[in-house]
Every structure is written in C-alpha cells, then in structure tokens.
Design an enzyme around this catalytic site. Structure first.
Site, PDB file in Angstrom:
ATOM      1  N   LYS A   1       0.275 -17.989 -10.268  1.00 12.96           N
ATOM      2  CA  LYS A   1      -1.052 -17.410  -9.841  1.00 12.96           C
ATOM      3  C   LYS A   1      -1.187 -16.758  -8.237  1.00 12.96           C
ATOM      4  CE  LYS A   1      -4.025 -20.658  -8.400  1.00 12.96           C
ATOM      5  NZ  LYS A   1      -4.631 -20.394  -6.995  1.00 12.96           N
ATOM      6  N   ASN A   2      -0.461 -17.738  -7.499  1.00  9.49           N
ATOM      7  CA  ASN A   2      -0.428 -17.148  -6.259  1.00  9.49           C
ATOM      8  C   ASN A   2       0.324 -16.202  -5.747  1.00  9.49           C
ATOM      9  OD1 ASN A   2      -2.374 -19.144  -6.030  1.00  9.49           O
ATOM     10  ND2 ASN A   2      -1.048 -21.189  -5.087  1.00  9.49           N
TER      11      ASN A   2
ATOM     12  N   CYS B   1     -14.500 -25.304  -0.366  1.00  4.85           N
ATOM     13  CA  CYS B   1     -14.331 -25.601  -1.910  1.00  4.85           C
ATOM     14  C   CYS B   1     -13.782 -27.247  -1.628  1.00  4.85           C
ATOM     15  CB  CYS B   1     -12.897 -24.855  -2.393  1.00  4.85           C
ATOM     16  SG  CYS B   1     -11.418 -25.392  -1.826  1.00  4.85           S
TER      17      CYS B   1
ATOM     18  N   ARG C   1     -11.646 -24.431   4.139  1.00  3.62           N
ATOM     19  CA  ARG C   1     -11.017 -23.283   3.964  1.00  3.62           C
ATOM     20  C   ARG C   1     -11.525 -22.047   4.909  1.00  3.62           C
ATOM     21  NH1 ARG C   1      -8.774 -23.950  -1.091  1.00  3.62           N
ATOM     22  NH2 ARG C   1      -7.311 -22.544  -0.335  1.00  3.62           N
TER      23      ARG C   1
ATOM     24  N   ASP D   1       0.192 -28.176  -3.318  1.00  2.96           N
ATOM     25  CA  ASP D   1      -0.183 -28.145  -4.655  1.00  2.96           C
ATOM     26  C   ASP D   1       0.325 -28.981  -5.586  1.00  2.96           C
ATOM     27  OD1 ASP D   1      -0.663 -24.516  -4.109  1.00  2.96           O
ATOM     28  OD2 ASP D   1      -1.778 -26.193  -3.529  1.00  2.96           O
TER      29      ASP D   1
ATOM     30  N   ARG E   1      -8.394 -22.258 -13.997  1.00  5.55           N
ATOM     31  CA  ARG E   1      -8.208 -21.315 -12.827  1.00  5.55           C
ATOM     32  C   ARG E   1      -6.663 -21.048 -12.668  1.00  5.55           C
ATOM     33  NH1 ARG E   1     -11.005 -22.344  -7.536  1.00  5.55           N
ATOM     34  NH2 ARG E   1     -10.004 -20.441  -7.325  1.00  5.55           N
TER      35      ARG E   1
HETATM   36  C1  EPZ Z   1      -2.810 -20.773  -0.267  1.00  2.00           C
HETATM   37  O1  EPZ Z   1      -4.107 -21.043  -0.018  1.00  2.00           O
HETATM   38  C2  EPZ Z   1      -2.965 -21.061  -1.763  1.00  2.00           C
HETATM   39  N1  EPZ Z   1      -3.736 -20.079  -2.424  1.00  2.00           N
HETATM   40  C3  EPZ Z   1      -3.238 -22.501  -1.988  1.00  2.00           C
HETATM   41  O2  EPZ Z   1      -3.129 -22.616  -3.307  1.00  2.00           O
HETATM   42  C4  EPZ Z   1      -2.209 -23.502  -1.201  1.00  2.00           C
HETATM   43  O3  EPZ Z   1      -2.545 -24.703  -1.285  1.00  2.00           O
HETATM   44  C5  EPZ Z   1      -2.263 -23.113   0.043  1.00  2.00           C
HETATM   45  O4  EPZ Z   1      -1.853 -21.586   0.232  1.00  2.00           O
HETATM   46  C6  EPZ Z   1      -1.174 -23.916   1.045  1.00  2.00           C
HETATM   47  O5  EPZ Z   1       0.020 -23.654   0.389  1.00  2.00           O
HETATM   48  C7  EPZ Z   1      -3.395 -18.763  -2.826  1.00  2.00           C
HETATM   49  O6  EPZ Z   1      -2.163 -18.637  -2.384  1.00  2.00           O
HETATM   50  C8  EPZ Z   1      -4.181 -17.994  -3.656  1.00  2.00           C
HETATM   51  P1  EPZ Z   1      -3.633 -21.522   3.911  1.00  2.00           P
HETATM   52  P2  EPZ Z   1      -4.608 -20.545   1.589  1.00  2.00           P
HETATM   53  O7  EPZ Z   1      -4.279 -20.392   4.652  1.00  2.00           O
HETATM   54  O8  EPZ Z   1      -4.035 -19.214   2.071  1.00  2.00           O
HETATM   55  C9  EPZ Z   1      -6.184 -23.606   7.632  1.00  2.00           C
HETATM   56  C10 EPZ Z   1      -3.816 -23.710  -5.335  1.00  2.00           C
HETATM   57  O9  EPZ Z   1      -4.042 -24.706  -5.918  1.00  2.00           O
HETATM   58  N2  EPZ Z   1      -6.426 -22.262   7.713  1.00  2.00           N
HETATM   59  O10 EPZ Z   1      -1.965 -21.600   3.777  1.00  2.00           O
HETATM   60  O11 EPZ Z   1      -6.015 -20.473   1.572  1.00  2.00           O
HETATM   61  C11 EPZ Z   1      -6.475 -24.197   6.227  1.00  2.00           C
HETATM   62  O12 EPZ Z   1      -8.169 -24.712   6.256  1.00  2.00           O
HETATM   63  C12 EPZ Z   1      -4.287 -23.111  -3.941  1.00  2.00           C
HETATM   64  O13 EPZ Z   1      -3.161 -23.002  -6.222  1.00  2.00           O
HETATM   65  C13 EPZ Z   1      -7.452 -22.121   8.993  1.00  2.00           C
HETATM   66  O14 EPZ Z   1      -7.998 -23.052   9.606  1.00  2.00           O
HETATM   67  O15 EPZ Z   1      -4.144 -21.755   2.378  1.00  2.00           O
HETATM   68  C14 EPZ Z   1      -5.326 -25.069   5.812  1.00  2.00           C
HETATM   69  O16 EPZ Z   1      -5.842 -26.339   6.517  1.00  2.00           O
HETATM   70  C15 EPZ Z   1      -5.086 -24.227  -3.491  1.00  2.00           C
HETATM   71  N3  EPZ Z   1      -7.881 -20.691   9.181  1.00  2.00           N
HETATM   72  C16 EPZ Z   1      -4.193 -24.564   6.231  1.00  2.00           C
HETATM   73  O17 EPZ Z   1      -4.556 -23.625   7.488  1.00  2.00           O
HETATM   74  C17 EPZ Z   1      -7.592 -19.597   8.382  1.00  2.00           C
HETATM   75  O18 EPZ Z   1      -7.860 -18.865   8.741  1.00  2.00           O
HETATM   76  C18 EPZ Z   1      -3.346 -23.758   5.468  1.00  2.00           C
HETATM   77  O19 EPZ Z   1      -4.243 -22.982   4.449  1.00  2.00           O
HETATM   78  C19 EPZ Z   1      -6.797 -20.085   7.256  1.00  2.00           C
HETATM   79  C20 EPZ Z   1      -6.090 -21.199   6.946  1.00  2.00           C
END
Ligand code: EPZ
Length: 423
Positions: free
Chosen positions: A22-23, A118, A123, A307, A399
């Site tokens: 998916k990702n 969410c 997020r 995840d 999803r």
């Molecule tokens: C990706 O989400 C994945 N989704 C998530 O999978 C996964 O859990 C996550 O990466 C971590 O590996 C997809 O790839 C579509 P991040 P993403 O930006 O990119 C903070 C699933 O179950 N952050 O790496 O949204 C954030 O809050 C989903 O398949 C900021 O503060 O995650 C988090 O604490 C859930 N500001 C950390 O960074 C930002 O602008 C890592 O988030 C972006 C992120």
C-alpha cells in the site's frame, strides 16, 4: 459497516501470497502526475486507499483503467485540468498529501485539503510545507486547505528533515525531480517504499543519487516521461501474517514477498522462540515451543516498523514474561490496548511504552477496530484466542489488507465477514 467473526484456537497451516505494498502504491500512483502520457504500474493492491487515490487522480483529469490481460494499472496523465484535492477525499486518506509535490512541480499550483489527524496522532505536514518552501513554493493555509504556488519552475535547494518523514521524503523527491538545479534531502527516510519510488522516477528520466541512504541528491530535469514500474511486496502485510502464524502455532509460508525488508521482525521472532526460514521470495514460520517475551522499540527503517507494533503486541500477550513495547514514531498508537484487554490481555500503558505481561491464553470477545494496524492486531489476537471474537468497524482493515478473510480461510482460519446488524 461490516464486522468480522473469528472462531479462534486453530493453528494456521499453508501458504499465503501477499499483495503489492500500500505504502509504495500510493506514492508511485501520485508520481504519474509528473509526466504526461500513459504510466503502467504492476502489482498494485486492490485496497480502499488505492481506490481513494484513483478517485483523487481522476479528479485532476487523469484517466485510469485496469488492464485485463495482466491486471496492470494504466494511468494516462496527459491532461491535468484541476489542481485541487477536495476535503471529502483527503479526509479519508492522509496520504493524499502525496499529490502536493507532483502538482506543484508540473502545474506550478496546488490546493490540497489539510489531511487532519487520525486515530494514531496529529499527523502534521509541516515538514512537507517547509521543504517545499525551500524549493520556492509560497503557501498559505486557509479554510483547511494548503494553497501552494511557485513562479516558474521550482528551484533546487538543500532540505533537512528533523524527523525522517516517509511521505515528506517522497513528496520532496517528486517535487525536486522537476526543479531547476540540485536538491539535497538530508535525514531522509530510508523505507523500501522510497527506493521503489526512486526506481520509478529514475525510469521517468529523473536523476537521483543516494538510494537507500539518508542523504538523497536530485539533479532536476525539465521534463519527465511516462514509466512502467512494479510495486514491491507489502512488508507490513507479510509481517502481519507471519506474526499471526507465530501466535496461533502451526506452519505458514508467505510467498511473493521480499524477506530483505523484514530483518528487524525476524530478529524479534527468533528471540521469542519462533522458527523463521527465509527463501529468495518466501518466508516460513513455525512455533514448536512456548513464546518468550521480548522488548520492542519502534524506529525508522531499518528499525522495527511502527506499522507492526500493534500486531507484535498481540503476540506478546501470549509471552512467558514481561515485554516492554515502546512506540517512538506516533504519539497515540496504543488504541488497540483497550481492545486487547477485553480479550484478557494484561497490558499497562506508561507514556510511550506498553508493559505487556504474558497470559496463558486470550478469550474471544466483541471488540472494535480503531485504525488500520490496530484492527490487524485484533485479528491476530482473535485467531489465537479461545472462543469467538467479533470485530466491528472493519472498514479500517480494508484500507490496507487485500482479501484478508480469503487469505486466512485458505490457511485454516475459521473467519467470516458479515454486515453489522444495526446498519
Ligand atoms: C508513513 O506515514 C506511512 N504511510 C505510515 O503507514 C507509517 O506508519 C509512517 O510512514 C512511519 O513509518 C504511508 O507511507 C502512506 P512520517 P507518514 O511522516 O509519512 C511526524 C500505515 O499503517 N511528522 O514518517 O505520514 C509524524 O507525526 C501507515 O500503513 C511531523 O511532525 O509518517 C510522525 O510522528 C500509518 N511533521 C513522524 O514524523 C511532518 O510534516 C513520522 O511520520 C511529517 C511527519
């Protein structure tokens, strides 16, 4: 809304073929925005989220179809006649933010609804906005939308991520591919899905160095061409089924997967006493001895994936001692704890850590899914529990898991799906 009913206590035996990730599918579908023409994507999973992304791309004017002969997804991005991603689509999938970079790179404008939080956390997308600003994007936040624009082409620059954001890295890679000059992305995320995106962008004519490292260098080009790419296997779906087999006992082989993406999970399963046998594109697990409790700490790749945290917590509920599970990525990713407790689990949450005291067995109960991976955790617990479990709100599962019920029935699970009575 549907529910899933599971009669637990049966070991899993047999083989499950996993689907595309998916990702990886979501960013690679968004990358099609960057180049006019017909892109061909293989091994795209049929999920609620990929269907949402198709609706989003169609709203921009992109035409798509599934090719009967080989089930490839064709995306014709010749014409883009809208650059707004509406709230009603974005609110159901925060990965919609992935269209921001490509729209700005190709069209010079984008209006994307703020994804909103969410169940697992706020997020935010501040890293995305800050990174795009470094490339010359002027953006405003108004009435829940991010409105971005750039005069002429994006300009290459250096970008540093405080936290190695996965979609943040992906968004900036796609934007930088068409920027004028060189962009350096430091403290970039290194998840395998990013390597998959880099391979597609390279196939489109992008020039990117540093694949699989935390420093990516992009030399922008004026134009990109449509590409053909294959989505990598879903490592989280793979890990989910491996953990389910470890929890129920039995012997399971997962095929069409990439074992190279799951070293952290193998380490924990082997320490817990699970036998893990790795082939070229398959993995077999079996458990012939009582489960040992192990500590887990989620980290960016190649650390233990957040995840799979909820799923391995369900397994650790059956351990022989204490397991401390620390979630370092998201601030609220323990929603599954209350539901596991309903099944007899002994878990205490203390800040970012959950202390799981193994119990002899779990018992089936009515539980509620709260988010995608929490629902997978409940499925695993239900498969191992004595008696019947009813899991409501399973739209969360849809999803990210393609045909989960069918795949589990195929390896001996007694599981079925029904409409909720009060629908
Ligand atoms: C990706 O989400 C994945 N989704 C998530 O999978 C996964 O859990 C996550 O990466 C971590 O590996 C997809 O790839 C579509 P991040 P993403 O930006 O990119 C903070 C699933 O179950 N952050 O790496 O949204 C954030 O809050 C989903 O398949 C900021 O503060 O995650 C988090 O604490 C859930 N500001 C950390 O960074 C930002 O602008 C890592 O988030 C972006 C992120």
């Amino acid at each position: 809304m549907d529910k899933i009913i599971i009669e637990g206590g049966r070991p899993l035996h047999g083989t499950i073929k996993v689907s595309g990730a998916k990702n990886a599918a979501l960013p690679l579908m968004a990358a099609a925005i960057l180049a006019p023409g017909v892109h061909v994507l293989h091994n795209v999973p049929d999920l609620r989220d990929t269907r949402t992304m198709l609706k989003l791309l169609a709203s921009f004017g992109i035409k798509w179809q599934w090719r009967e002969a080989d089930q490839a997804l064709l995306l014709d991005a010749t014409t883009i006649d809208n650059v707004e991603a509406s709230y009603d689509l974005v609110k159901t999938m925060r990965a919609s933010v992935l269209v921001l970079g490509p729209l700005l790179a190709r069209m010079g404008r984008a209006r994307v609804s703020l994804p909103g939080g969410c169940a697992i956390g706020a997020r935010p997308i501040d890293f995305h906005i800050q990174g795009l600003a470094r490339l010359g994007v002027v953006s405003t936040l108004e009435s829940g939308y991010v409105e971005g624009s750039v005069d002429g082409r994006l300009k290459g620059n250096s970008i540093y991520f405080d936290i190695p954001s996965v979609t943040g890295t992906e968004n900036l890679l796609m934007a930088a591919a068409l920027a004028e000059g060189v962009t350096e992305i430091k403290n970039a995320a290194r998840e395998p899905e990013i390597g998959n995106l880099i391979d597609m962008l390279t196939g489109m004519g992008a020039r990117i160095d540093g694949r699989d490292t935390d420093c990516l260098v992009v030399r922008g080009v004026k134009k990109l061409r449509p590409a053909e790419a294959t989505i990598i296997p879903d490592r989280i779906e793979t890990g989910t089924y491996l953990i389910a087999a470890a929890a129920t006992g039995g012997e399971l082989t997962v095929t069409a997967c990439n074992p190279g993406h799951l070293d952290a999970l193998f380490e924990k399963l082997r320490t817990a006493g699970v036998e893990v046998t790795v082939g070229r594109n398959q993995i077999s697990v079996c458990r012939r001895q009582p489960l040992k409790s192990v500590d887990i700490k989620t980290l960016p790749y190649p650390g233990f994936p957040t995840d799979l945290q909820a799923q391995i917590m369900a397994l650790m509920c059956l351990g022989n001692g204490l397991s401390v599970i620390t979630e370092t990525i998201f601030e609220n990713r323990f929603m599954h704890v209350a539901e596991l407790r309903r099944m007899g689990a002994n878990i205490k949450v203390d800040g970012h850590s959950a202390i799981v005291k193994g119990v002899g067995s779990l018992t089936g109960a009515p539980v509620m899914a709260t988010d995608l991976r929490a629902s997978a955790s409940l499925v695993i617990a239900a498969l191992a529990a004595q008696g019947e479990t009813e899991i409501s709100r399973v739209y969360h599962l849809d999803r990210g898991y393609d045909n989960l019920v069918g795949k589990l029935v195929g390896v001996g699970a007694v599981i079925r799906r029904e409409a909720e009575q009060n629908d």
